[in-house]
Design a protein around this motif. Structure first.
Motif, mmCIF file in Angstrom:
data_model
loop_
_atom_site.group_PDB
_atom_site.id
_atom_site.type_symbol
_atom_site.label_atom_id
_atom_site.label_comp_id
_atom_site.label_asym_id
_atom_site.label_seq_id
_atom_site.Cartn_x
_atom_site.Cartn_y
_atom_site.Cartn_z
ATOM 1 N N LEU A 87 -23.602 -69.623 -0.219
ATOM 2 C CA LEU A 87 -24.689 -68.909 -0.018
ATOM 3 C C LEU A 87 -24.435 -67.900 1.039
ATOM 4 O O LEU A 87 -24.943 -66.734 1.189
ATOM 5 C CB LEU A 87 -26.038 -69.628 0.106
ATOM 6 C CG LEU A 87 -26.488 -70.622 -0.876
ATOM 7 C CD1 LEU A 87 -27.824 -71.333 -0.565
ATOM 8 C CD2 LEU A 87 -26.846 -69.850 -2.149
ATOM 9 N N GLU A 88 -23.889 -68.264 2.365
ATOM 10 C CA GLU A 88 -23.759 -67.316 3.463
ATOM 11 C C GLU A 88 -22.623 -66.383 3.519
ATOM 12 O O GLU A 88 -22.579 -65.359 3.805
ATOM 13 C CB GLU A 88 -23.484 -68.241 4.739
ATOM 14 C CG GLU A 88 -24.844 -69.094 5.330
ATOM 15 C CD GLU A 88 -24.601 -69.824 6.521
ATOM 16 O OE1 GLU A 88 -25.562 -70.299 7.109
ATOM 17 O OE2 GLU A 88 -23.307 -70.020 6.752
ATOM 18 N N ARG A 144 -23.779 -74.183 1.837
ATOM 19 C CA ARG A 144 -23.888 -73.414 2.952
ATOM 20 C C ARG A 144 -22.859 -72.014 2.940
ATOM 21 O O ARG A 144 -23.333 -71.003 3.078
ATOM 22 C CB ARG A 144 -23.992 -73.982 4.253
ATOM 23 C CG ARG A 144 -24.443 -73.049 5.303
ATOM 24 C CD ARG A 144 -24.275 -73.914 6.863
ATOM 25 N NE ARG A 144 -25.335 -74.925 6.804
ATOM 26 C CZ ARG A 144 -26.611 -74.546 7.063
ATOM 27 N NH1 ARG A 144 -27.008 -73.429 7.443
ATOM 28 N NH2 ARG A 144 -27.423 -75.845 7.040
ATOM 29 N N ALA A 146 -30.241 -78.569 -0.968
ATOM 30 C CA ALA A 146 -30.126 -77.117 -1.151
ATOM 31 C C ALA A 146 -31.359 -76.560 -0.740
ATOM 32 O O ALA A 146 -31.204 -75.515 0.185
ATOM 33 C CB ALA A 146 -29.765 -76.728 -2.629
ATOM 34 N N MET A 147 -32.523 -76.920 -0.786
ATOM 35 C CA MET A 147 -33.686 -76.417 -0.236
ATOM 36 C C MET A 147 -33.644 -76.439 1.234
ATOM 37 O O MET A 147 -33.941 -75.243 1.794
ATOM 38 C CB MET A 147 -34.895 -77.004 -0.936
ATOM 39 C CG MET A 147 -35.274 -76.615 -2.127
ATOM 40 S SD MET A 147 -35.644 -74.924 -2.499
ATOM 41 C CE MET A 147 -37.072 -74.736 -1.285
ATOM 42 N N THR A 189 -24.795 -66.861 -6.199
ATOM 43 C CA THR A 189 -26.295 -66.685 -5.664
ATOM 44 C C THR A 189 -27.050 -67.907 -5.934
ATOM 45 O O THR A 189 -26.523 -68.971 -6.395
ATOM 46 C CB THR A 189 -26.658 -65.644 -7.083
ATOM 47 O OG1 THR A 189 -26.869 -66.414 -8.326
ATOM 48 C CG2 THR A 189 -25.875 -64.479 -7.003
ATOM 49 N N ARG A 190 -28.266 -67.803 -5.765
ATOM 50 C CA ARG A 190 -29.241 -68.867 -5.495
ATOM 51 C C ARG A 190 -29.305 -69.260 -6.991
ATOM 52 O O ARG A 190 -29.533 -70.513 -7.420
ATOM 53 C CB ARG A 190 -30.461 -68.810 -4.859
ATOM 54 C CG ARG A 190 -30.449 -68.580 -3.208
ATOM 55 C CD ARG A 190 -31.519 -68.555 -2.409
ATOM 56 N NE ARG A 190 -31.240 -68.255 -1.136
ATOM 57 C CZ ARG A 190 -32.294 -68.396 -0.089
ATOM 58 N NH1 ARG A 190 -33.418 -68.472 -0.493
ATOM 59 N NH2 ARG A 190 -31.941 -68.133 1.146
ATOM 60 N N ILE A 231 -31.422 -70.917 6.195
ATOM 61 C CA ILE A 231 -30.767 -69.471 6.227
ATOM 62 C C ILE A 231 -32.094 -68.449 6.219
ATOM 63 O O ILE A 231 -31.783 -67.507 6.732
ATOM 64 C CB ILE A 231 -29.954 -69.542 4.837
ATOM 65 C CG1 ILE A 231 -28.679 -70.395 4.917
ATOM 66 C CG2 ILE A 231 -29.668 -67.877 4.553
ATOM 67 C CD1 ILE A 231 -27.907 -70.290 3.676
ATOM 68 N N ASP A 232 -33.027 -68.757 5.581
ATOM 69 C CA ASP A 232 -34.284 -67.906 5.436
ATOM 70 C C ASP A 232 -34.737 -67.554 6.976
ATOM 71 O O ASP A 232 -35.127 -66.620 7.359
ATOM 72 C CB ASP A 232 -35.286 -68.270 4.602
ATOM 73 C CG ASP A 232 -34.764 -68.221 3.038
ATOM 74 O OD1 ASP A 232 -33.780 -67.270 2.851
ATOM 75 O OD2 ASP A 232 -35.551 -68.872 2.202
ATOM 76 N N MET A 274 -31.266 -73.473 2.294
ATOM 77 C CA MET A 274 -31.818 -72.217 2.080
ATOM 78 C C MET A 274 -33.153 -71.668 2.923
ATOM 79 O O MET A 274 -33.023 -70.831 3.517
ATOM 80 C CB MET A 274 -32.297 -72.195 0.568
ATOM 81 C CG MET A 274 -31.069 -72.088 -0.489
ATOM 82 S SD MET A 274 -31.859 -71.717 -2.228
ATOM 83 C CE MET A 274 -32.551 -73.425 -2.858
ATOM 84 N N ASN A 275 -33.936 -73.043 3.260
ATOM 85 C CA ASN A 275 -34.780 -72.474 4.425
ATOM 86 C C ASN A 275 -34.064 -72.448 5.616
ATOM 87 O O ASN A 275 -34.800 -71.354 6.401
ATOM 88 C CB ASN A 275 -35.752 -73.879 4.445
ATOM 89 C CG ASN A 275 -36.694 -74.098 3.236
ATOM 90 O OD1 ASN A 275 -36.914 -73.202 2.505
ATOM 91 N ND2 ASN A 275 -37.051 -75.253 3.089
#
Length: 394
Positions: free
Chosen positions: A349-350, A346, A382-383, A355-356, A389-390, A386-387
């Motif tokens: 990525l934030e 987290r 990780a998914m 990068t992803r 964050i999206d 990422m979900n």
């Protein structure tokens, strides 16, 4: 370049650290220059203002002809201290540097607050040193290079540290033969053993368990018994302790030279330096929340992590933050440490730490070296992140 002068001999010195720190003088061995202490600096600089110098005949200092004496070399150090504006200091001397440090403590006790005598001696075999002087003056530094290198380092360290060996050998061979011979004469002629009882400052004698140049039984224990109330520390290393055991030596020097109050101040300084790194990598929000959750039960553990992990490791210059982040991802996935894995995924990525696609490549690599199940869970964890964050960014 700053130079001090003693009777026309220029001595090169360098001062590191802030003026509010207590001064510490570091003295090199024969056949090395001030760089022999390089690996110790990071362990000492948070606590001390550090003065290093090249002994006469070594490094960038002058190379007067003829024999040197410990008295002259002691005056060189005092001249460098004067040039740096240091009235008195703790002094740590390695080998020849320790002999010079003892000479200073005897000749100018008001200038020495405490001593650390590292892999050194108060008496050596004059005939052996005369033979070395004759060899160098006759055949140059190559004539004694192999012998000196064997006596510098333990065989165990030398076998696994080719770069350190190469650097030390290069430095030894670049020492002017006349300078080495002059300094060797100071060792040959020293008269310290019968005066050890007159050293009045606090003294720490440091010996290397694998030191064949100044073995503990014949040399270190003589110092420890001869100097009133001297303390002793034994490290697992050969003769050049700052090279082989910089962390252990640094810790021994800090604990010996620094009072309890100052030691706590140094510990606090390291903690705050670690906190800066922790905030940079994880963000203020997470760190503040973590500090708020601290309890009397885990507060010391959290402080230790901040000092060691976040200052000592994340503060090292060898790797950038991105590389360290990706290493943490791979290691925590391999060990199934999913809470720590999620924290660093987290944060990375934030905070644009990676990068992803880079995260994906790390997990692909993890599948090969740590197993498909570990990578499979890593992709799933990780998914989720990422979900989330999206979802927030929509």
């Amino acid at each position: 370049m700053p130079f001090a002068s003693n009777d026309g001999v220029r001595i090169y010195w360098k001062l590191l650290g802030t003026d509010d720190k207590p001064p510490l003088v570091l003295l090199n061995s024969i056949g090395t220059d001030m760089s022999v202490w390089d690996d110790c600096i990071d362990y000492l600089l948070p606590t001390f203002r550090i003065l290093r110098l090249d002994m006469r005949g070594h490094g960038a200092s002058d190379v007067p002809s003829g024999d040197y004496s410990l008295q002259d070399m002691a005056l060189d150090v005092l001249a460098a201290m004067d040039g740096a504006g240091i009235a008195s200091a703790s002094i740590a001397g390695l080998s020849l540097g320790g002999m010079v440090a003892m000479q200073i403590a005897l000749d100018a006790p008001g200038r020495v607050e405490a001593l650390s005598l590292v892999c050194t001696s108060a008496t050596m075999d004059p005939a052996n040193w005369q033979a070395r002087i004759d060899a160098v003056r006759r055949g140059g530094m190559t004539s004694i290079a192999d012998m000196a290198m064997e006596r510098f380092l333990s065989s165990r360290f030398a076998a696994r540290s080719e770069e350190a060996v190469a650097s030390l050998r290069r430095g030894l061979l670049s020492t002017r033969a006349e300078g080495y011979a002059g300094a060797a004469a100071a060792i040959r002629d020293m008269e310290l053993e019968h005066r050890l009882g007159k050293i009045s400052c606090r003294t720490l004698v440091v010996t290397g368990a694998d030191d064949i140049s100044t073995p503990r039984m014949q040399h270190g224990q003589v110092l420890a018994k001869g100097i009133p109330e001297a303390e002793e520390a034994v490290l697992g290393c050969g003769h050049l302790a700052p090279v082989e055991a910089p962390a252990a030596l640094g810790a021994a020097l800090v604990h010996f030279f620094v009072s309890d109050g100052a030691l706590q101040e140094a510990t606090d300084s390291i903690y705050h330096a670690g906190l800066i790194n922790r905030r940079r990598v994880l963000g203020d929000e997470w760190v503040d929340a973590s500090l708020t959750r601290a309890t009397p039960f885990n507060a010391e553990f959290q402080a230790m992590i901040t000092r060691i992990a976040w200052h000592e490791i994340w503060g090292r210059p060898g790797l950038d933050d991105r590389t360290r982040r990706l290493l943490v991802i791979a290691i925590t996935a391999s060990l199934s440490r999913w809470e720590e894995f999620a924290l660093h995924v987290r944060a990375g990525l934030e905070r644009d730490g990676f990068t992803r696609d880079e995260l994906k490549e790390v997990l692909m690599q993890t599948a090969i070296y740590a197993g498909v199940p570990a990578a499979n869970t890593g992709f799933a964890e990780a998914m989720k992140i990422m979900n989330e964050i999206d979802e927030i960014s929509r």
